[in-house]
Design a protein around this motif. Structure first.
Motif, PDB file in Angstrom:
ATOM      1  N   LEU A  33       0.823  -1.219   0.000  1.00 29.44           N
ATOM      2  CA  LEU A  33       0.000   0.000   0.000  1.00 29.44           C
ATOM      3  C   LEU A  33       0.853   1.262   0.000  1.00 29.44           C
ATOM      4  O   LEU A  33       0.371   2.329  -0.345  1.00 29.44           O
ATOM      5  CB  LEU A  33      -0.926   0.010   1.226  1.00 29.44           C
ATOM      6  CG  LEU A  33      -1.904  -1.149   1.327  1.00 29.44           C
ATOM      7  CD1 LEU A  33      -2.701  -1.045   2.621  1.00 29.44           C
ATOM      8  CD2 LEU A  33      -2.818  -1.185   0.118  1.00 29.44           C
ATOM      9  N   GLY A  34       2.082   1.140   0.413  1.00 30.49           N
ATOM     10  CA  GLY A  34       2.972   2.296   0.483  1.00 30.49           C
ATOM     11  C   GLY A  34       4.192   1.946   1.304  1.00 30.49           C
ATOM     12  O   GLY A  34       4.447   0.783   1.583  1.00 30.49           O
ATOM     13  N   ALA A  35       4.935   2.947   1.683  1.00 32.37           N
ATOM     14  CA  ALA A  35       6.156   2.740   2.454  1.00 32.37           C
ATOM     15  C   ALA A  35       6.311   3.872   3.457  1.00 32.37           C
ATOM     16  O   ALA A  35       5.765   4.960   3.267  1.00 32.37           O
ATOM     17  CB  ALA A  35       7.367   2.699   1.526  1.00 32.37           C
ATOM     18  N   VAL A  36       7.063   3.601   4.520  1.00 35.49           N
ATOM     19  CA  VAL A  36       7.376   4.639   5.495  1.00 35.49           C
ATOM     20  C   VAL A  36       8.474   5.507   4.895  1.00 35.49           C
ATOM     21  O   VAL A  36       9.500   5.020   4.439  1.00 35.49           O
ATOM     22  CB  VAL A  36       7.844   4.019   6.826  1.00 35.49           C
ATOM     23  CG1 VAL A  36       8.249   5.101   7.810  1.00 35.49           C
ATOM     24  CG2 VAL A  36       6.760   3.119   7.405  1.00 35.49           C
ATOM     25  N   VAL A  37       8.229   6.809   4.880  1.00 32.89           N
ATOM     26  CA  VAL A  37       9.174   7.753   4.288  1.00 32.89           C
ATOM     27  C   VAL A  37       9.649   8.702   5.379  1.00 32.89           C
ATOM     28  O   VAL A  37       8.870   9.126   6.229  1.00 32.89           O
ATOM     29  CB  VAL A  37       8.504   8.536   3.136  1.00 32.89           C
ATOM     30  CG1 VAL A  37       9.435   9.591   2.570  1.00 32.89           C
ATOM     31  CG2 VAL A  37       8.061   7.576   2.046  1.00 32.89           C
ATOM     32  N   VAL A  38      10.939   9.017   5.362  1.00 32.23           N
ATOM     33  CA  VAL A  38      11.513   9.947   6.325  1.00 32.23           C
ATOM     34  C   VAL A  38      12.194  11.084   5.573  1.00 32.23           C
ATOM     35  O   VAL A  38      12.526  10.959   4.398  1.00 32.23           O
ATOM     36  CB  VAL A  38      12.527   9.252   7.257  1.00 32.23           C
ATOM     37  CG1 VAL A  38      11.838   8.232   8.144  1.00 32.23           C
ATOM     38  CG2 VAL A  38      13.650   8.598   6.482  1.00 32.23           C
ATOM     39  N   ASP A  39      12.390  12.182   6.277  1.00 31.25           N
ATOM     40  CA  ASP A  39      13.088  13.336   5.710  1.00 31.25           C
ATOM     41  C   ASP A  39      14.515  13.325   6.252  1.00 31.25           C
ATOM     42  O   ASP A  39      14.733  13.399   7.455  1.00 31.25           O
ATOM     43  CB  ASP A  39      12.374  14.622   6.125  1.00 31.25           C
ATOM     44  CG  ASP A  39      12.943  15.852   5.455  1.00 31.25           C
ATOM     45  OD1 ASP A  39      14.185  16.000   5.449  1.00 31.25           O
ATOM     46  OD2 ASP A  39      12.158  16.656   4.946  1.00 31.25           O
ATOM     47  N   VAL A  49      15.872   0.137   8.761  1.00 30.56           N
ATOM     48  CA  VAL A  49      16.250  -0.276  10.106  1.00 30.56           C
ATOM     49  C   VAL A  49      17.698   0.126  10.388  1.00 30.56           C
ATOM     50  O   VAL A  49      18.074   0.406  11.525  1.00 30.56           O
ATOM     51  CB  VAL A  49      16.002  -1.790  10.317  1.00 30.56           C
ATOM     52  CG1 VAL A  49      16.957  -2.629   9.498  1.00 30.56           C
ATOM     53  CG2 VAL A  49      16.076  -2.155  11.790  1.00 30.56           C
ATOM     54  N   GLN A  50      18.532   0.214   9.357  1.00 30.43           N
ATOM     55  CA  GLN A  50      19.935   0.577   9.525  1.00 30.43           C
ATOM     56  C   GLN A  50      20.108   2.030   9.970  1.00 30.43           C
ATOM     57  O   GLN A  50      21.167   2.396  10.470  1.00 30.43           O
ATOM     58  CB  GLN A  50      20.700   0.383   8.206  1.00 30.43           C
ATOM     59  CG  GLN A  50      20.765  -1.038   7.742  1.00 30.43           C
ATOM     60  CD  GLN A  50      19.591  -1.408   6.830  1.00 30.43           C
ATOM     61  OE1 GLN A  50      18.580  -0.718   6.766  1.00 30.43           O
ATOM     62  NE2 GLN A  50      19.721  -2.524   6.146  1.00 30.43           N
ATOM     63  N   ASP A  51      19.079   2.863   9.790  1.00 35.49           N
ATOM     64  CA  ASP A  51      19.196   4.282  10.139  1.00 35.49           C
ATOM     65  C   ASP A  51      19.500   4.500  11.621  1.00 35.49           C
ATOM     66  O   ASP A  51      20.071   5.518  11.987  1.00 35.49           O
ATOM     67  CB  ASP A  51      17.916   5.035   9.773  1.00 35.49           C
ATOM     68  CG  ASP A  51      17.717   5.157   8.269  1.00 35.49           C
ATOM     69  OD1 ASP A  51      18.694   4.997   7.512  1.00 35.49           O
ATOM     70  OD2 ASP A  51      16.565   5.409   7.862  1.00 35.49           O
ATOM     71  N   HIS A  52      19.090   3.591  12.464  1.00 30.24           N
ATOM     72  CA  HIS A  52      19.278   3.769  13.909  1.00 30.24           C
ATOM     73  C   HIS A  52      20.060   2.609  14.520  1.00 30.24           C
ATOM     74  O   HIS A  52      19.954   2.324  15.707  1.00 30.24           O
ATOM     75  CB  HIS A  52      17.919   3.933  14.597  1.00 30.24           C
ATOM     76  CG  HIS A  52      17.155   5.095  14.066  1.00 30.24           C
ATOM     77  ND1 HIS A  52      17.484   6.400  14.356  1.00 30.24           N
ATOM     78  CD2 HIS A  52      16.115   5.157  13.220  1.00 30.24           C
ATOM     79  CE1 HIS A  52      16.663   7.214  13.725  1.00 30.24           C
ATOM     80  NE2 HIS A  52      15.822   6.488  13.016  1.00 30.24           N
ATOM     81  N   ALA A  53      20.836   1.931  13.692  1.00 26.91           N
ATOM     82  CA  ALA A  53      21.583   0.762  14.148  1.00 26.91           C
ATOM     83  C   ALA A  53      22.751   1.160  15.043  1.00 26.91           C
ATOM     84  O   ALA A  53      23.347   2.221  14.878  1.00 26.91           O
ATOM     85  CB  ALA A  53      22.116  -0.018  12.943  1.00 26.91           C
ATOM     86  N   LEU A  54      23.048   0.281  15.988  1.00 30.82           N
ATOM     87  CA  LEU A  54      24.255   0.444  16.788  1.00 30.82           C
ATOM     88  C   LEU A  54      25.461   0.275  15.869  1.00 30.82           C
ATOM     89  O   LEU A  54      25.427  -0.491  14.906  1.00 30.82           O
ATOM     90  CB  LEU A  54      24.290  -0.614  17.896  1.00 30.82           C
ATOM     91  CG  LEU A  54      23.141  -0.542  18.902  1.00 30.82           C
ATOM     92  CD1 LEU A  54      23.148  -1.774  19.788  1.00 30.82           C
ATOM     93  CD2 LEU A  54      23.238   0.716  19.737  1.00 30.82           C
ATOM     94  N   GLU A  55      26.525   0.971  16.174  1.00 35.23           N
ATOM     95  CA  GLU A  55      27.730   0.896  15.352  1.00 35.23           C
ATOM     96  C   GLU A  55      28.456  -0.429  15.574  1.00 35.23           C
ATOM     97  O   GLU A  55      28.552  -0.906  16.708  1.00 35.23           O
ATOM     98  CB  GLU A  55      28.682   2.046  15.710  1.00 35.23           C
ATOM     99  CG  GLU A  55      28.173   3.409  15.293  1.00 35.23           C
ATOM    100  CD  GLU A  55      28.099   3.567  13.785  1.00 35.23           C
ATOM    101  OE1 GLU A  55      28.996   3.052  13.073  1.00 35.23           O
ATOM    102  OE2 GLU A  55      27.133   4.186  13.313  1.00 35.23           O
TER     103      GLU A  55
END
Length: 147
Positions: A33-39, A49-55
């Motif tokens: 139906l769509g996707a989660v989009v971020v700015d 999910v990698q956007d907030h991954a631990l290093e």
């Protein structure tokens, strides 16, 4: 939008199922139906999910004693055994943190370990990996230190 995918596991991984499991039947079909989009810096893009991954960590400067539970395949009792070890150590006054490095993206196992006394639990999701992978897991595992 409008594409048809399949739910591939209990963790909700979506993809194209190319064959049915003889005991489970066809995979559940879902429509996109769509996707989660971020700015990100004024640019719109899909959330990851990698956007907030631990290093990843390549070398530990210090560490507590480690206990690792491994097994040959799914549903062999690894998580149950880990939970029992956590319970025993916790009941004997030790502070235990837990980590799950492979499997499906379920929080059930992390919650089980906390219910059995882990002060914190992290999973490969926290490392930005959504399921078992062929990536080098050692740096990801070292980076899963709960704070």
């Amino acid at each position: 939008m409008g594409d048809v995918l399949h739910i591939l596991n209990m963790g909700g991984i979506l993809g194209q199922c190319t064959s049915d499991h003889p005991d489970l039947g066809p995979a559940l079909r879902v429509e996109v139906l769509g996707a989660v989009v971020v700015d990100v810096d004024g640019q719109k893009r899909h959330a990851r999910v990698q956007d907030h991954a631990l290093e990843p960590v390549f070398s530990l400067t210090h560490s507590a004693p480690l206990v690792m539970v491994s097994g040959t395949s799914m549903n062999t009792g690894k998580t149950f055994a880990a939970a029992q070890i956590i319970r025993y150590l916790s009941e004997h006054g030790l502070r235990v943190a837990a980590g799950k490095l492979t499997g499906a993206a379920l929080l059930r196992d992390a919650r089980l370990m906390e219910e059995n006394g882990a002060i914190a639990s992290v999973t490969f999701i926290d490392a930005g990996v959504v399921s078992s992978t062929n990536k080098e897991m050692a740096p990801l595992a070292k980076g899963l230190s709960p704070t």
